[in-house]
Design a protein around this motif. Structure first.
Motif, mmCIF file in Angstrom:
data_model
loop_
_atom_site.group_PDB
_atom_site.id
_atom_site.type_symbol
_atom_site.label_atom_id
_atom_site.label_comp_id
_atom_site.label_asym_id
_atom_site.label_seq_id
_atom_site.Cartn_x
_atom_site.Cartn_y
_atom_site.Cartn_z
ATOM 1 N N LEU A 1 29.001 -16.111 -9.418
ATOM 2 C CA LEU A 1 29.373 -16.754 -8.158
ATOM 3 C C LEU A 1 29.994 -18.118 -8.433
ATOM 4 C CD1 LEU A 1 29.546 -16.929 -5.129
ATOM 5 C CD2 LEU A 1 27.123 -17.631 -5.060
ATOM 6 N N GLY A 2 29.434 -18.863 -9.374
ATOM 7 C CA GLY A 2 30.032 -20.136 -9.748
ATOM 8 C C GLY A 2 31.439 -19.962 -10.282
ATOM 9 N N GLN A 3 31.652 -18.893 -11.035
ATOM 10 C CA GLN A 3 32.983 -18.588 -11.557
ATOM 11 C C GLN A 3 33.948 -18.296 -10.415
ATOM 12 O OE1 GLN A 3 32.943 -15.289 -14.277
ATOM 13 N NE2 GLN A 3 35.132 -15.381 -14.710
ATOM 14 N N ALA A 4 33.503 -17.519 -9.440
ATOM 15 C CA ALA A 4 34.355 -17.173 -8.301
ATOM 16 C C ALA A 4 34.689 -18.396 -7.460
ATOM 17 C CB ALA A 4 33.665 -16.111 -7.440
ATOM 18 N N ASP B 1 35.015 -14.196 -2.068
ATOM 19 C CA ASP B 1 34.742 -12.762 -2.158
ATOM 20 C C ASP B 1 35.837 -12.057 -2.949
ATOM 21 O OD1 ASP B 1 33.796 -10.238 0.339
ATOM 22 O OD2 ASP B 1 32.972 -10.727 -1.625
ATOM 23 N N PHE B 2 37.074 -12.471 -2.709
ATOM 24 C CA PHE B 2 38.201 -11.872 -3.422
ATOM 25 C C PHE B 2 38.108 -12.197 -4.907
ATOM 26 C CE2 PHE B 2 42.461 -11.264 -4.981
ATOM 27 C CZ PHE B 2 42.965 -10.218 -4.224
ATOM 28 N N ALA B 3 37.736 -13.441 -5.230
ATOM 29 C CA ALA B 3 37.595 -13.827 -6.629
ATOM 30 C C ALA B 3 36.492 -13.019 -7.313
ATOM 31 C CB ALA B 3 37.301 -15.324 -6.731
ATOM 32 N N LEU B 4 35.392 -12.786 -6.597
ATOM 33 C CA LEU B 4 34.321 -11.955 -7.152
ATOM 34 C C LEU B 4 34.839 -10.552 -7.473
ATOM 35 C CD1 LEU B 4 31.246 -12.920 -4.935
ATOM 36 C CD2 LEU B 4 31.416 -13.191 -7.415
ATOM 37 N N ALA B 5 35.690 -10.024 -6.597
ATOM 38 C CA ALA B 5 36.260 -8.695 -6.841
ATOM 39 C C ALA B 5 37.147 -8.704 -8.078
ATOM 40 C CB ALA B 5 37.055 -8.242 -5.614
ATOM 41 N N GLN B 6 37.950 -9.760 -8.242
ATOM 42 C CA GLN B 6 38.820 -9.846 -9.411
ATOM 43 C C GLN B 6 38.009 -9.971 -10.699
ATOM 44 O OE1 GLN B 6 42.180 -9.349 -9.053
ATOM 45 N NE2 GLN B 6 41.485 -8.972 -6.970
ATOM 46 N N ILE B 7 36.898 -10.694 -10.637
ATOM 47 C CA ILE B 7 36.025 -10.816 -11.800
ATOM 48 C C ILE B 7 35.433 -9.451 -12.156
ATOM 49 C CG2 ILE B 7 33.851 -11.819 -12.620
ATOM 50 C CD1 ILE B 7 34.573 -14.287 -10.831
ATOM 51 N N LEU C 1 26.459 -18.232 0.445
ATOM 52 C CA LEU C 1 25.227 -17.439 0.437
ATOM 53 C C LEU C 1 24.663 -17.297 1.846
ATOM 54 C CD1 LEU C 1 23.500 -18.807 -2.793
ATOM 55 C CD2 LEU C 1 24.498 -16.537 -2.442
ATOM 56 N N THR C 2 24.830 -18.326 2.655
ATOM 57 C CA THR C 2 24.368 -18.250 4.043
ATOM 58 C C THR C 2 25.178 -17.227 4.829
ATOM 59 O OG1 THR C 2 23.636 -20.564 4.036
ATOM 60 C CG2 THR C 2 24.043 -19.548 6.180
ATOM 61 N N GLU C 3 26.489 -17.227 4.614
ATOM 62 C CA GLU C 3 27.371 -16.359 5.389
ATOM 63 C C GLU C 3 27.440 -14.932 4.835
ATOM 64 O OE1 GLU C 3 31.208 -18.169 5.604
ATOM 65 O OE2 GLU C 3 30.464 -20.035 6.470
ATOM 66 N N CYS C 4 27.346 -14.769 3.525
ATOM 67 C CA CYS C 4 27.642 -13.470 2.905
ATOM 68 C C CYS C 4 26.501 -12.917 2.047
ATOM 69 C CB CYS C 4 28.888 -13.582 2.034
ATOM 70 S SG CYS C 4 30.329 -14.222 2.890
ATOM 71 N N GLY C 5 25.352 -13.596 2.060
ATOM 72 C CA GLY C 5 24.273 -13.194 1.168
ATOM 73 C C GLY C 5 23.284 -12.207 1.743
ATOM 74 N N PRO D 1 21.295 -9.105 1.851
ATOM 75 C CA PRO D 1 20.994 -8.048 0.866
ATOM 76 C C PRO D 1 21.100 -6.646 1.440
ATOM 77 C CG PRO D 1 18.964 -9.110 1.597
ATOM 78 C CD PRO D 1 20.101 -9.907 2.181
ATOM 79 N N ASP D 2 21.257 -6.515 2.756
ATOM 80 C CA ASP D 2 21.434 -5.192 3.347
ATOM 81 C C ASP D 2 22.883 -4.720 3.267
ATOM 82 O OD1 ASP D 2 18.746 -4.860 4.104
ATOM 83 O OD2 ASP D 2 19.076 -6.139 5.849
ATOM 84 N N ASP D 3 23.782 -5.620 2.893
ATOM 85 C CA ASP D 3 25.192 -5.254 2.770
ATOM 86 C C ASP D 3 25.550 -5.081 1.300
ATOM 87 O OD1 ASP D 3 25.551 -5.432 5.470
ATOM 88 O OD2 ASP D 3 26.284 -7.508 5.420
ATOM 89 N N PHE D 4 26.210 -3.975 0.989
ATOM 90 C CA PHE D 4 26.703 -3.774 -0.377
ATOM 91 C C PHE D 4 28.138 -4.289 -0.429
ATOM 92 C CE2 PHE D 4 27.851 -1.119 -4.161
ATOM 93 C CZ PHE D 4 26.868 -1.618 -4.996
ATOM 94 N N ASP D 5 28.686 -4.395 -1.647
ATOM 95 C CA ASP D 5 30.050 -4.903 -1.789
ATOM 96 C C ASP D 5 31.030 -4.023 -1.041
ATOM 97 O OD1 ASP D 5 29.199 -6.933 -3.396
ATOM 98 O OD2 ASP D 5 29.577 -5.857 -5.266
ATOM 99 N N ARG D 6 31.991 -4.668 -0.397
ATOM 100 C CA ARG D 6 33.049 -3.926 0.276
ATOM 101 C C ARG D 6 33.987 -3.319 -0.770
ATOM 102 N NH1 ARG D 6 34.945 -8.799 3.829
ATOM 103 N NH2 ARG D 6 33.819 -9.853 2.156
ATOM 104 N N PRO D 7 34.580 -2.176 -0.457
ATOM 105 C CA PRO D 7 35.529 -1.595 -1.411
ATOM 106 C C PRO D 7 36.641 -2.582 -1.737
ATOM 107 C CG PRO D 7 35.017 -0.037 0.335
ATOM 108 C CD PRO D 7 34.415 -1.351 0.748
ATOM 109 N N ILE D 8 36.961 -2.698 -3.019
ATOM 110 C CA ILE D 8 37.967 -3.661 -3.457
ATOM 111 C C ILE D 8 39.329 -3.345 -2.855
ATOM 112 C CG2 ILE D 8 39.238 -4.477 -5.485
ATOM 113 C CD1 ILE D 8 36.617 -4.266 -7.038
ATOM 114 N N VAL D 9 39.641 -2.068 -2.681
ATOM 115 C CA VAL D 9 40.934 -1.691 -2.114
ATOM 116 C C VAL D 9 41.062 -2.269 -0.706
ATOM 117 C CG1 VAL D 9 42.351 0.218 -1.318
ATOM 118 C CG2 VAL D 9 41.156 0.387 -3.496
ATOM 119 N N ARG D 10 40.021 -2.142 0.094
ATOM 120 C CA ARG D 10 40.066 -2.668 1.443
ATOM 121 C C ARG D 10 40.139 -4.204 1.405
ATOM 122 N NH1 ARG D 10 35.037 -2.343 5.207
ATOM 123 N NH2 ARG D 10 34.566 -0.694 3.743
ATOM 124 N N LEU D 11 39.411 -4.791 0.479
ATOM 125 C CA LEU D 11 39.408 -6.243 0.349
ATOM 126 C C LEU D 11 40.799 -6.766 0.034
ATOM 127 C CD1 LEU D 11 37.400 -8.644 0.334
ATOM 128 C CD2 LEU D 11 37.186 -8.328 -2.131
#
Length: 233
Positions: free
Chosen positions: A95-98, A128-134, A205-209, A211-221
């Motif tokens: 997350l720090g990298q993103a 979120d996009f950076a996390l997907a690229q990582i 983390l407040t907005e996107c953390g 735990p009931d949500d899994f990562d969105r598909p990268i294609v859609r992102l």
């Protein structure tokens, strides 16, 4: 002499590692020789790497996945650098990298010595996009090493900050150096994390953390606001 190749991703601390390696005087002069902003022919870049070897014959460079894609269209890496030592540098704090990536893409301050060209604005989507690229880039290096049977020296950015002495000895051993690697000289770079980075982390983390949500598909992102958040093609 030996060639050291640092396989990594953006915002993994590779520039700092390169500077620390250069400061030893025996671990090559690694840089981003395949920077896509330059228009120098690939063969000339390879010649620069070879010519930049330290007096003991060790040359070094770093590679991002996008670099490898570009250079493979022009050369065969193994013909220029047969049997290289591969160093795989990651960052534990993804997350720090993103966050660092999303900030630098906006403000242009890719190192601690670079002045920001504009203010970076918080964007949950950008992080979120950076996390997907990582995730994509990490997967590409993992697949490359699995497919080729290469066992790289695996390093983490956080460890290079705390204990470069032992890391430099490990690199030197793989490079075939007989004498211990000397302690590094002066290093001018420093980590870029600051209070703004910490605030972005708390907000994300407040907005996107959830735990009931899994990562969105990268294609859609990728389809959303693609033109603003394109880190590499």
């Amino acid at each position: 002499g030996k060639t050291l190749i640092i396989a990594t991703l953006q915002r993994s601390g590779s520039t700092l590692l390169c500077e620390k390696m250069r400061s030893t005087g025996v671990l090559g002069n690694p840089e981003e020789y395949f920077n896509r902003e330059e228009k120098t022919p690939t063969v000339e870049r390879c010649a620069r790497i070879a010519a930049s070897a330290t007096p003991n014959g060790v040359a070094a460079t770093k590679l991002f996945p996008s670099h490898f894609y570009e250079l493979s269209r022009d050369i065969r890496l193994t013909e220029w650098f047969p049997d290289p030592v591969w160093i795989y540098l990651e960052r534990r704090d993804r997350l720090g990298q993103a966050i660092s990536w999303a900030k630098a893409w906006q403000d242009g301050a890719w190192t601690s010595k670079s002045a920001a060209v504009k203010n970076a604005e918080y964007s949950a989507y950008g992080i979120d996009f950076a996390l997907a690229q990582i995730a994509i880039g990490t997967g590409r290096w993992t697949s490359f090493f699995a497919r080729t049977g290469i066992e790289p020296l695996r390093l983490f950015y956080e460890d290079t900050l705390d204990d470069f002495d032992s890391i430099s000895q490990r690199i030197g051993l793989l490079a075939g150096l007989d004498a211990p690697v000397p302690r590094e000289g002066k290093v001018s770079l420093s980590p870029q994390r600051n209070e703004e980075s910490d605030e972005w982390r708390r907000r994300f983390l407040t907005e996107c953390g959830n735990p009931d949500d899994f990562d969105r598909p990268i294609v859609r992102l990728r389809k959303r606001r693609r033109s603003k958040w394109i880190f590499w093609r």
